[in-house]
Design a protein around this motif. Structure first.
Motif, short mmCIF file in Angstrom:
data_model
loop_
_atom_site.label_atom_id
_atom_site.label_comp_id
_atom_site.label_asym_id
_atom_site.label_seq_id
_atom_site.Cartn_x
_atom_site.Cartn_y
_atom_site.Cartn_z
N LYS A 355 0.83 -1.19 0.00
CA LYS A 355 0.00 0.00 0.00
C LYS A 355 0.87 1.24 0.00
N GLY A 356 0.34 2.31 -0.60
CA GLY A 356 1.10 3.55 -0.64
C GLY A 356 0.18 4.76 -0.67
N LEU A 357 0.79 5.93 -0.48
CA LEU A 357 0.07 7.20 -0.48
C LEU A 357 0.90 8.21 -1.24
N VAL A 358 0.27 8.94 -2.17
CA VAL A 358 0.96 9.99 -2.91
C VAL A 358 1.18 11.16 -1.98
N LYS A 359 2.40 11.31 -1.53
CA LYS A 359 2.73 12.33 -0.54
C LYS A 359 2.83 13.72 -1.16
N ASP A 360 3.37 13.78 -2.37
CA ASP A 360 3.58 15.09 -3.00
C ASP A 360 3.73 14.90 -4.50
N ILE A 361 3.35 15.92 -5.25
CA ILE A 361 3.64 16.00 -6.69
C ILE A 361 4.39 17.31 -6.89
N PRO A 362 5.72 17.28 -6.74
CA PRO A 362 6.50 18.52 -6.74
C PRO A 362 6.45 19.29 -8.05
N SER A 363 6.33 18.59 -9.20
CA SER A 363 6.40 19.33 -10.46
C SER A 363 5.82 18.49 -11.60
N ARG A 364 5.46 19.19 -12.66
CA ARG A 364 5.01 18.57 -13.90
C ARG A 364 5.84 19.15 -15.05
N LEU A 365 6.30 18.28 -15.95
CA LEU A 365 7.14 18.71 -17.05
C LEU A 365 6.30 19.38 -18.13
N THR A 366 6.73 20.58 -18.55
CA THR A 366 6.10 21.26 -19.67
C THR A 366 6.87 20.89 -20.93
N LEU A 367 6.21 20.21 -21.88
CA LEU A 367 6.91 19.64 -23.02
C LEU A 367 7.44 20.70 -23.98
N ASP A 368 6.79 21.85 -24.06
CA ASP A 368 7.21 22.85 -25.03
C ASP A 368 8.63 23.35 -24.79
N ASP A 369 8.93 23.72 -23.54
CA ASP A 369 10.23 24.32 -23.25
C ASP A 369 11.01 23.56 -22.17
N LEU A 370 10.52 22.39 -21.76
CA LEU A 370 11.18 21.55 -20.75
C LEU A 370 11.25 22.21 -19.38
N SER A 371 10.42 23.21 -19.16
CA SER A 371 10.38 23.82 -17.84
C SER A 371 9.54 22.95 -16.91
N GLN A 372 9.70 23.19 -15.60
CA GLN A 372 8.97 22.43 -14.60
C GLN A 372 7.88 23.31 -14.00
N HIS A 373 6.64 22.85 -14.11
CA HIS A 373 5.53 23.57 -13.49
C HIS A 373 5.44 23.12 -12.04
N PRO A 374 5.74 24.00 -11.08
CA PRO A 374 5.83 23.56 -9.68
C PRO A 374 4.47 23.32 -9.05
N GLN A 375 4.43 22.31 -8.18
CA GLN A 375 3.26 21.99 -7.37
C GLN A 375 1.96 22.00 -8.18
N PRO A 376 1.83 21.15 -9.20
CA PRO A 376 0.60 21.15 -10.00
C PRO A 376 -0.59 20.57 -9.25
N GLY A 377 -0.35 19.79 -8.19
CA GLY A 377 -1.44 19.22 -7.41
C GLY A 377 -1.98 17.93 -7.96
N SER A 378 -1.82 17.72 -9.28
CA SER A 378 -2.33 16.48 -9.89
C SER A 378 -1.61 16.26 -11.21
N LEU A 379 -1.71 15.03 -11.72
CA LEU A 379 -1.20 14.67 -13.04
C LEU A 379 -2.34 14.06 -13.83
N ALA A 380 -2.56 14.55 -15.06
CA ALA A 380 -3.59 14.01 -15.94
C ALA A 380 -2.97 12.96 -16.86
N ALA A 381 -3.81 12.33 -17.66
CA ALA A 381 -3.33 11.29 -18.56
C ALA A 381 -2.22 11.82 -19.45
#
Length: 445
Positions: A355-381
């Motif tokens: 069993k596990g728990l998602v503790k944090d989602i620190p960042s999401r990768l932006t594909l256009d410029d490879l920047s990191q979107h901080p603390q997105p709160g969720s990840l979509a498909a």
């Protein structure tokens, strides 16, 4: 020795390359694979006849080589690739296992499946459209999965007049982007899969291109399946206790060696318990051996009667991995439902599921410029990002850079068993990312 026996001996001595194709919809992946199979004489006569008949039924005069890989009925009706199609073929120089993966965004999860065991990825680009979002996503997935070799195949060069400048512009843009992801080796090849230019035979229409054809590159790219230099890891799949009169005290631990070598007499540690023992015997195919190596399936016997079950890992005491309950990783989210902070999941690592728990989602990768979107709160498909997962029990997780087998894991929905996310522990893209939070508020374990 008969010609057939000579051919079998010849193939047995050749190396094996696993590779995957990827690209946007209608970039020509299946046509490229079909052309590769056809021109390398790897298509049986009855297969080609069936493809020719199916093509005529669709009003096409020439055989549609894409049908050699698009096997599902829905794929043939829609003219797209949906599932991963695996094909096996060989030349005199090498044997191949290829995975033709879908181009639609909603099937990116299948590209992850196809590329997870690949040593090379061919990413196709339509010469008319250049690098698009799905091209960048596939490059990111290849980098995420640490595929050692990436080939950019600029397809449909016949539709842009075989212009060298057009090819060079696309190759430069893709190379710059892929290098930013951390891809180390990129080979760009201009092709026309429909006409066969630079697929198996060199193209007379692109004599300005001095490099190899696709098949020549596949036959000569250096690959290594030698996992014996890696640290030994043995996930236990099954405990064998026959309890027969001939073997009243037999206790063996069966599984496949994920990496490295194991020897009789070697001191080992059982994880996550941390108990130690010594290998007294190794059974391979019913025979006692002194040494075994990846990816052999063997049974280990230990000097001590320890509490070991499926999901445990046996590793040399001198190089045993650390166990942890907090896994920080780069992931590709493959489910339609979002992954959110606080989500309860099952973590499948090797032969163990906890069993596990998602503790944090620190960042999401932006594909256009490879920047990191901080603390997105969720990840979509199809999102790629960083997660921190807290597990109910400690796991012996390696860094993915050191072991693709023991550094990877899956996040699974505990309610219905749906695979949510594919994760690579410790992996990070070249771009900067924010640090993870270390608060533990609201945790049950």
């Amino acid at each position: 020795m008969t010609p057939t026996t000579e051919r079998l001996d010849e193939l047995a001595s050749t190396t094996l390359l696993r590779f995957a194709t990827a690209g946007s919809v209608d970039d020509g992946k299946s046509t490229l694979v079909g052309r590769l199979l056809h021109d390398s004489k790897s298509v049986l006569a009855d297969q080609l006849e069936a493809v020719s008949l199916a093509s005529r039924n669709r009003g096409q005069e020439a055989p549609d080589l894409a049908l050699l890989t698009d096997g599902l009925r829905a794929e043939r009706e829609q003219g797209i690739t949906i599932d991963v199609a695996y094909r096996y073929f060989a030349t005199t120089r090498r044997r191949f296992i290829l995975a033709d993966t879908p181009g639609h965004v909603q099937y990116t999860r299948n590209m992850v499946t196809g590329a997870s065991t690949a040593e090379l990825a061919i990413i196709l680009v339509d010469a008319r459209h250049g690098v698009v979002e799905q091209t960048r996503r596939h490059a990111a997935v290849a980098a995420l999965l640490r595929v050692p070799h990436v080939v950019l195949a600029v397809n449909k060069m016949d539709l842009v007049g075989y212009a060298e400048s057009h090819f060079a512009k696309i190759a430069d843009e893709f190379t710059s982007y892929a290098l930013g992801l951390g891809v180390e080796e990129i080979t760009a090849i201009p092709i026309s899969a429909l006409n066969g230019d630079n697929v198996v035979e060199p193209s007379a229409a692109m004599d300005w291109y001095p490099g190899p054809t696709v098949l020549e590159h596949l036959e000569t790219v250096p690959v290594s399946h030698d996992l014996t230099d890696c640290r030994a890891r043995f996930p236990v799949q099954y405990v064998i206790r026959p309890q027969t009169p001939e073997h009243p005290d037999y206790r063996g631990y069966a599984g496949q060696i994920a990496s490295g070598m194991l020897r009789v007499g070697e001191a080992v540690t059982v994880l996550p318990s941390g108990r130690t023992s010594t290998i007294t015997a190794i059974d391979a195919l019913g025979q006692d051996v002194d040494v075994a190596w990846a990816p052999q399936s063997v049974t280990l016997r230990l000097a001590d009667d320890l509490d070991i079950s499926r999901g445990d890992m046996i590793a040399p005491s001198a190089s045993a991995p650390a166990v942890t309950r907090d896994i920080e990783a780069t992931v590709c989210h493959v489910a339609d439902r979002e992954l959110t902070v606080g989500a309860r999941v099952l973590v499948k690592h090797g032969t163990r599921t906890v069993k596990g728990l998602v503790k944090d989602i620190p960042s999401r990768l932006t594909l256009d410029d490879l920047s990191q979107h901080p603390q997105p709160g969720s990840l979509a498909a199809n999102d790629i990002g960083r997660v921190v997962v807290r597990t109910a029990e400690p796991l012996p997780v390696d860094a993915y850079a050191e072991s693709r087998r023991t550094g990877s894991f899956l996040l699974i929905d505990p309610a219905d068993g749906t695979t949510l996310t594919a994760g690579m522990a410790g992996h990070a893209f070249a771009a900067q990312r924010p640090a993870a939070r270390d608060d533990d508020e609201g945790w049950d374990f």
